[in-house]
Write a protein that holds these residues in place. Structure first.
Motif, mmCIF file in Angstrom:
data_model
loop_
_atom_site.group_PDB
_atom_site.id
_atom_site.type_symbol
_atom_site.label_atom_id
_atom_site.label_comp_id
_atom_site.label_asym_id
_atom_site.label_seq_id
_atom_site.Cartn_x
_atom_site.Cartn_y
_atom_site.Cartn_z
ATOM 1 N N LEU A 17 0.838 -1.196 0.000
ATOM 2 C CA LEU A 17 0.000 0.000 0.000
ATOM 3 C C LEU A 17 0.872 1.243 0.000
ATOM 4 O O LEU A 17 0.579 2.229 -0.688
ATOM 5 C CB LEU A 17 -0.927 -0.005 1.223
ATOM 6 C CG LEU A 17 -1.901 1.160 1.338
ATOM 7 C CD1 LEU A 17 -2.922 1.135 0.212
ATOM 8 C CD2 LEU A 17 -2.609 1.115 2.690
ATOM 9 N N ILE A 20 1.842 2.467 -3.400
ATOM 10 C CA ILE A 20 0.836 3.301 -4.066
ATOM 11 C C ILE A 20 0.958 4.736 -3.588
ATOM 12 O O ILE A 20 0.960 5.675 -4.386
ATOM 13 C CB ILE A 20 -0.586 2.752 -3.801
ATOM 14 C CG1 ILE A 20 -0.740 1.358 -4.387
ATOM 15 C CG2 ILE A 20 -1.642 3.701 -4.371
ATOM 16 C CD1 ILE A 20 -2.000 0.636 -3.936
ATOM 17 N N VAL A 61 -6.752 -1.135 2.878
ATOM 18 C CA VAL A 61 -6.921 -0.009 1.954
ATOM 19 C C VAL A 61 -6.499 1.316 2.575
ATOM 20 O O VAL A 61 -6.521 2.355 1.918
ATOM 21 C CB VAL A 61 -8.375 0.093 1.445
ATOM 22 C CG1 VAL A 61 -8.746 -1.127 0.614
ATOM 23 C CG2 VAL A 61 -9.354 0.293 2.606
ATOM 24 N N ARG A 87 -6.274 4.594 0.447
ATOM 25 C CA ARG A 87 -6.343 4.421 -0.998
ATOM 26 C C ARG A 87 -7.526 5.220 -1.553
ATOM 27 O O ARG A 87 -8.576 5.313 -0.917
ATOM 28 C CB ARG A 87 -6.500 2.927 -1.312
ATOM 29 C CG ARG A 87 -5.941 2.515 -2.631
ATOM 30 C CD ARG A 87 -5.911 1.026 -2.776
ATOM 31 N NE ARG A 87 -7.286 0.494 -2.779
ATOM 32 C CZ ARG A 87 -7.591 -0.790 -2.689
ATOM 33 N NH1 ARG A 87 -6.644 -1.698 -2.561
ATOM 34 N NH2 ARG A 87 -8.848 -1.183 -2.704
ATOM 35 N N GLU A 88 -7.356 5.786 -2.731
ATOM 36 C CA GLU A 88 -8.338 6.701 -3.299
ATOM 37 C C GLU A 88 -9.747 6.101 -3.366
ATOM 38 O O GLU A 88 -10.727 6.777 -3.068
ATOM 39 C CB GLU A 88 -7.890 7.154 -4.690
ATOM 40 C CG GLU A 88 -8.720 8.288 -5.232
ATOM 41 C CD GLU A 88 -8.132 8.917 -6.473
ATOM 42 O OE1 GLU A 88 -8.759 9.871 -6.968
ATOM 43 O OE2 GLU A 88 -7.071 8.481 -6.939
#
Length: 152
Positions: A17, A20, A61, A87-88
């Motif tokens: 993660l 990202i 996430v 996360r988006e």
């Protein structure tokens, strides 16, 4: 989504993660070392600090990782975060609030007198600052960066 305390076994997924976050941030030009991140997350989740995560369909996430320590100039304890990211596709405001509150409560239980968090990624800085202010955090300064060209 509920907040969970991460375990050392979550470290590899947290590091993924983190990739990202890294790739979409102001840090993208700096090499990312997943093994280094994984080791830090494992260490924090083993008691050197704390890592809180949220999962969606069993997958992490979002999360916040931090620790409590003394100020360099005082014996007083404060909490500080290493990384905070959602996360988006999991951003809805509540997830971030739950993570921040879990970290704040943990810092309080560890004896911290304050919590310091920052915005260094360049990802939605105004929106993130608004969230922090809404939760009672106050502006405490600015962060500046200068690229240095060694040997050029």
């Amino acid at each position: 989504m509920k907040v969970e305390v991460a375990t050392p076994e979550d470290a590899a997924e947290i590091a993924a993660l983190g990739q990202i976050l890294h790739d979409t941030s102001s840090y993208a030009a700096i090499p990312y070392r997943p093994a280094k991140v994984e080791a830090l997350m494992r260490n924090l989740a083993s008691g050197a600090g704390a890592v809180f995560v949220v999962r969606k369909d069993g997958e992490i996430v979002g999360g916040i990782a931090g620790a409590v320590g003394e100020h360099w100039f005082s014996d007083e304890l404060h909490g500080y975060e290493y990384s905070f990211f959602v996360r988006e596709d999991a951003r809805n405001g509540y997830t971030a609030i739950k993570l921040l509150n879990a970290f704040r409560i943990w810092c309080e239980r560890m004896g911290a007198k304050s919590v310091r968090i920052g915005i260094t990624t360049g990802i939605h800085p105004e929106k993130t600052a608004g969230l922090y202010r809404m939760l009672g955090y106050r502006d405490a300064g600015s962060l500046f960066q200068l690229e240095i060209r060694n040997g050029d």
